[in-house]
Design a protein around this motif. Structure first.
Motif, PDB file in Angstrom:
ATOM      1  N   GLU A 178      -4.651  -4.582   9.580  1.00 31.53           N
ATOM      2  CA  GLU A 178      -5.516  -5.354   8.453  1.00 31.53           C
ATOM      3  C   GLU A 178      -4.510  -5.062   7.034  1.00 31.53           C
ATOM      4  OE1 GLU A 178      -9.467  -4.722   5.743  1.00 31.53           O
ATOM      5  OE2 GLU A 178      -9.620  -4.422   8.006  1.00 31.53           O
ATOM      6  N   LYS A 179      -4.255  -3.919   6.932  1.00 29.30           N
ATOM      7  CA  LYS A 179      -3.750  -3.497   5.653  1.00 29.30           C
ATOM      8  C   LYS A 179      -2.090  -3.740   5.634  1.00 29.30           C
ATOM      9  CE  LYS A 179      -7.319  -1.926   3.645  1.00 29.30           C
ATOM     10  NZ  LYS A 179      -8.049  -2.538   2.370  1.00 29.30           N
ATOM     11  N   LEU A 180      -1.544  -3.646   6.569  1.00 27.04           N
ATOM     12  CA  LEU A 180       0.048  -3.576   6.681  1.00 27.04           C
ATOM     13  C   LEU A 180       0.625  -4.822   7.236  1.00 27.04           C
ATOM     14  CD1 LEU A 180       0.407   0.180   6.764  1.00 27.04           C
ATOM     15  CD2 LEU A 180       0.415  -1.249   4.555  1.00 27.04           C
ATOM     16  N   GLY A 181      -0.278  -5.337   8.273  1.00 23.82           N
ATOM     17  CA  GLY A 181       0.170  -6.394   8.957  1.00 23.82           C
ATOM     18  C   GLY A 181       1.074  -6.033  10.183  1.00 23.82           C
ATOM     19  N   HIS A 182       0.959  -4.923  10.949  1.00 24.72           N
ATOM     20  CA  HIS A 182       1.756  -4.874  12.113  1.00 24.72           C
ATOM     21  C   HIS A 182       0.669  -3.891  13.035  1.00 24.72           C
ATOM     22  CE1 HIS A 182       3.135  -0.998   9.762  1.00 24.72           C
ATOM     23  NE2 HIS A 182       3.119  -0.472  10.969  1.00 24.72           N
ATOM     24  N   VAL A 183       1.139  -4.101  14.371  1.00 23.43           N
ATOM     25  CA  VAL A 183       0.337  -3.166  15.374  1.00 23.43           C
ATOM     26  C   VAL A 183       1.175  -2.060  15.761  1.00 23.43           C
ATOM     27  CG1 VAL A 183      -0.408  -3.394  17.707  1.00 23.43           C
ATOM     28  CG2 VAL A 183      -0.232  -5.613  16.034  1.00 23.43           C
ATOM     29  N   VAL A 184       0.406  -0.854  15.836  1.00 21.54           N
ATOM     30  CA  VAL A 184       0.877   0.261  16.187  1.00 21.54           C
ATOM     31  C   VAL A 184       0.716   0.497  17.449  1.00 21.54           C
ATOM     32  CG1 VAL A 184       0.616   2.797  15.972  1.00 21.54           C
ATOM     33  CG2 VAL A 184       0.159   1.608  13.800  1.00 21.54           C
ATOM     34  N   MET A 195       0.724  -1.290   0.091  1.00 23.40           N
ATOM     35  CA  MET A 195       0.000  -0.080   0.071  1.00 23.40           C
ATOM     36  C   MET A 195       0.786   1.056  -0.078  1.00 23.40           C
ATOM     37  SD  MET A 195      -2.964   0.937   2.720  1.00 23.40           S
ATOM     38  CE  MET A 195      -4.419   0.409   1.879  1.00 23.40           C
ATOM     39  N   ASP A 196       0.830   1.979  -0.903  1.00 27.57           N
ATOM     40  CA  ASP A 196       1.377   3.401  -1.039  1.00 27.57           C
ATOM     41  C   ASP A 196       0.747   4.600   0.053  1.00 27.57           C
ATOM     42  OD1 ASP A 196      -0.413   4.465  -2.772  1.00 27.57           O
ATOM     43  OD2 ASP A 196       0.754   4.287  -4.638  1.00 27.57           O
ATOM     44  N   ARG A 197       1.706   5.414  -0.201  1.00 26.89           N
ATOM     45  CA  ARG A 197       0.823   6.776   0.468  1.00 26.89           C
ATOM     46  C   ARG A 197      -0.347   7.202   0.011  1.00 26.89           C
ATOM     47  NH1 ARG A 197       3.161  11.314   3.322  1.00 26.89           N
ATOM     48  NH2 ARG A 197       1.729  13.158   2.670  1.00 26.89           N
ATOM     49  N   LYS A 198      -0.593   7.288  -1.451  1.00 26.47           N
ATOM     50  CA  LYS A 198      -1.967   7.888  -1.753  1.00 26.47           C
ATOM     51  C   LYS A 198      -3.155   6.959  -1.424  1.00 26.47           C
ATOM     52  CE  LYS A 198      -4.184   9.005  -6.074  1.00 26.47           C
ATOM     53  NZ  LYS A 198      -4.167   9.124  -7.302  1.00 26.47           N
ATOM     54  N   GLU A 199      -2.832   5.386  -1.482  1.00 23.46           N
ATOM     55  CA  GLU A 199      -4.067   4.537  -1.274  1.00 23.46           C
ATOM     56  C   GLU A 199      -4.181   4.647   0.507  1.00 23.46           C
ATOM     57  OE1 GLU A 199      -2.813   1.147  -4.318  1.00 23.46           O
ATOM     58  OE2 GLU A 199      -1.661   1.094  -2.657  1.00 23.46           O
ATOM     59  N   PHE A 200      -3.207   4.741   1.039  1.00 26.39           N
ATOM     60  CA  PHE A 200      -3.581   4.922   2.629  1.00 26.39           C
ATOM     61  C   PHE A 200      -4.201   6.140   2.994  1.00 26.39           C
ATOM     62  CE2 PHE A 200      -2.539   4.972   7.004  1.00 26.39           C
ATOM     63  CZ  PHE A 200      -2.552   3.655   7.506  1.00 26.39           C
ATOM     64  N   LEU A 201      -3.933   7.243   2.568  1.00 28.14           N
ATOM     65  CA  LEU A 201      -4.423   8.345   2.567  1.00 28.14           C
ATOM     66  C   LEU A 201      -5.928   8.316   2.281  1.00 28.14           C
ATOM     67  CD1 LEU A 201      -1.957  11.273   1.535  1.00 28.14           C
ATOM     68  CD2 LEU A 201      -2.822  10.745   3.866  1.00 28.14           C
ATOM     69  N   LEU A 202      -6.335   7.499   1.148  1.00 26.51           N
ATOM     70  CA  LEU A 202      -7.530   7.397   0.807  1.00 26.51           C
ATOM     71  C   LEU A 202      -8.321   6.693   1.739  1.00 26.51           C
ATOM     72  CD1 LEU A 202      -7.140   7.055  -3.085  1.00 26.51           C
ATOM     73  CD2 LEU A 202      -8.349   8.690  -1.962  1.00 26.51           C
ATOM     74  N   ALA A 203      -7.721   5.324   2.108  1.00 27.90           N
ATOM     75  CA  ALA A 203      -8.046   4.653   3.170  1.00 27.90           C
ATOM     76  C   ALA A 203      -8.398   5.287   4.666  1.00 27.90           C
ATOM     77  CB  ALA A 203      -7.286   3.229   3.409  1.00 27.90           C
ATOM     78  N   LEU A 204      -7.487   6.302   4.916  1.00 34.13           N
ATOM     79  CA  LEU A 204      -7.912   7.222   6.135  1.00 34.13           C
ATOM     80  C   LEU A 204      -9.114   8.116   5.888  1.00 34.13           C
ATOM     81  CD1 LEU A 204      -4.284   8.322   7.141  1.00 34.13           C
ATOM     82  CD2 LEU A 204      -5.830   6.874   8.496  1.00 34.13           C
ATOM     83  N   ASP A 205      -9.278   8.506   4.577  1.00 39.00           N
ATOM     84  CA  ASP A 205     -10.313   9.336   4.286  1.00 39.00           C
ATOM     85  C   ASP A 205     -11.438   8.435   4.462  1.00 39.00           C
ATOM     86  OD1 ASP A 205      -8.944  11.613   3.242  1.00 39.00           O
ATOM     87  OD2 ASP A 205      -8.774  10.966   1.359  1.00 39.00           O
ATOM     88  N   GLU A 206     -11.729   7.297   4.260  1.00 39.62           N
ATOM     89  CA  GLU A 206     -12.829   6.597   4.100  1.00 39.62           C
ATOM     90  C   GLU A 206     -13.121   6.153   5.637  1.00 39.62           C
ATOM     91  OE1 GLU A 206     -14.477   2.153   2.770  1.00 39.62           O
ATOM     92  OE2 GLU A 206     -12.795   3.357   1.676  1.00 39.62           O
ATOM     93  N   MET A 207     -11.977   5.863   6.422  1.00 40.74           N
ATOM     94  CA  MET A 207     -12.292   5.673   7.687  1.00 40.74           C
ATOM     95  C   MET A 207     -12.590   6.784   8.543  1.00 40.74           C
ATOM     96  SD  MET A 207      -9.177   4.680  10.455  1.00 40.74           S
ATOM     97  CE  MET A 207      -8.982   6.258  10.988  1.00 40.74           C
ATOM     98  N   LEU A 208     -12.422   8.047   8.208  1.00 35.93           N
ATOM     99  CA  LEU A 208     -12.615   9.133   8.879  1.00 35.93           C
ATOM    100  C   LEU A 208     -14.186   9.723   8.230  1.00 35.93           C
ATOM    101  CD1 LEU A 208      -9.136  10.646   9.576  1.00 35.93           C
ATOM    102  CD2 LEU A 208     -10.651   9.575  11.331  1.00 35.93           C
ATOM    103  N   GLU A 209     -14.457   9.145   7.363  1.00 36.13           N
ATOM    104  CA  GLU A 209     -15.797   9.450   6.740  1.00 36.13           C
ATOM    105  C   GLU A 209     -15.833  10.940   6.042  1.00 36.13           C
ATOM    106  OE1 GLU A 209     -18.943   9.160   9.455  1.00 36.13           O
ATOM    107  OE2 GLU A 209     -18.833   6.798   9.278  1.00 36.13           O
ATOM    108  N   LEU A 210     -14.593  11.056   5.325  1.00 34.15           N
ATOM    109  CA  LEU A 210     -14.219  12.464   4.732  1.00 34.15           C
ATOM    110  C   LEU A 210     -14.287  12.113   3.254  1.00 34.15           C
ATOM    111  CD1 LEU A 210     -10.913  13.143   6.655  1.00 34.15           C
ATOM    112  CD2 LEU A 210     -13.264  14.146   6.927  1.00 34.15           C
TER     113      LEU A 210
END
Length: 77
Positions: free
Chosen positions: A47-53, A1-16
């Motif tokens: 889920e997307k990157l397989g590691h825990v923050v 997953m690249d930066r753009k894809e991850f930002l889009l996933a964050l947009d969706e997650m945050l309902e933006l």
């Protein structure tokens, strides 16, 4: 997953609208960034990157770029 894809996933997650986040946004300026969003972010990275923050590191995040760094996504210079 690249930066753009991850930002889009964050947009969706945050309902933006898609393409809203660029990375420079302060988390406190995002209305939907709350305790549920924190949990959703941790789940998204797992889920997307397989590691825990780690929660201790996530608490220190101030910007969307900080979140990207925690996720292991390259942050623009």
């Amino acid at each position: 997953m690249d930066r753009k894809e991850f930002l889009l996933a964050l947009d969706e997650m945050l309902e933006l609208d898609a393409g809203t986040l660029t990375g420079a946004e302060e988390l406190e300026s995002i209305d939907s960034w709350d305790s549920l969003a924190v949990i959703s972010f941790i789940a998204l990275v797992d889920e997307k990157l397989g590691h825990v923050v780690e929660g201790e590191k996530l608490v220190k995040a101030k910007t969307v770029d900080d979140l990207l760094g925690l996720a292991g996504i390259a942050v623009a210079a």
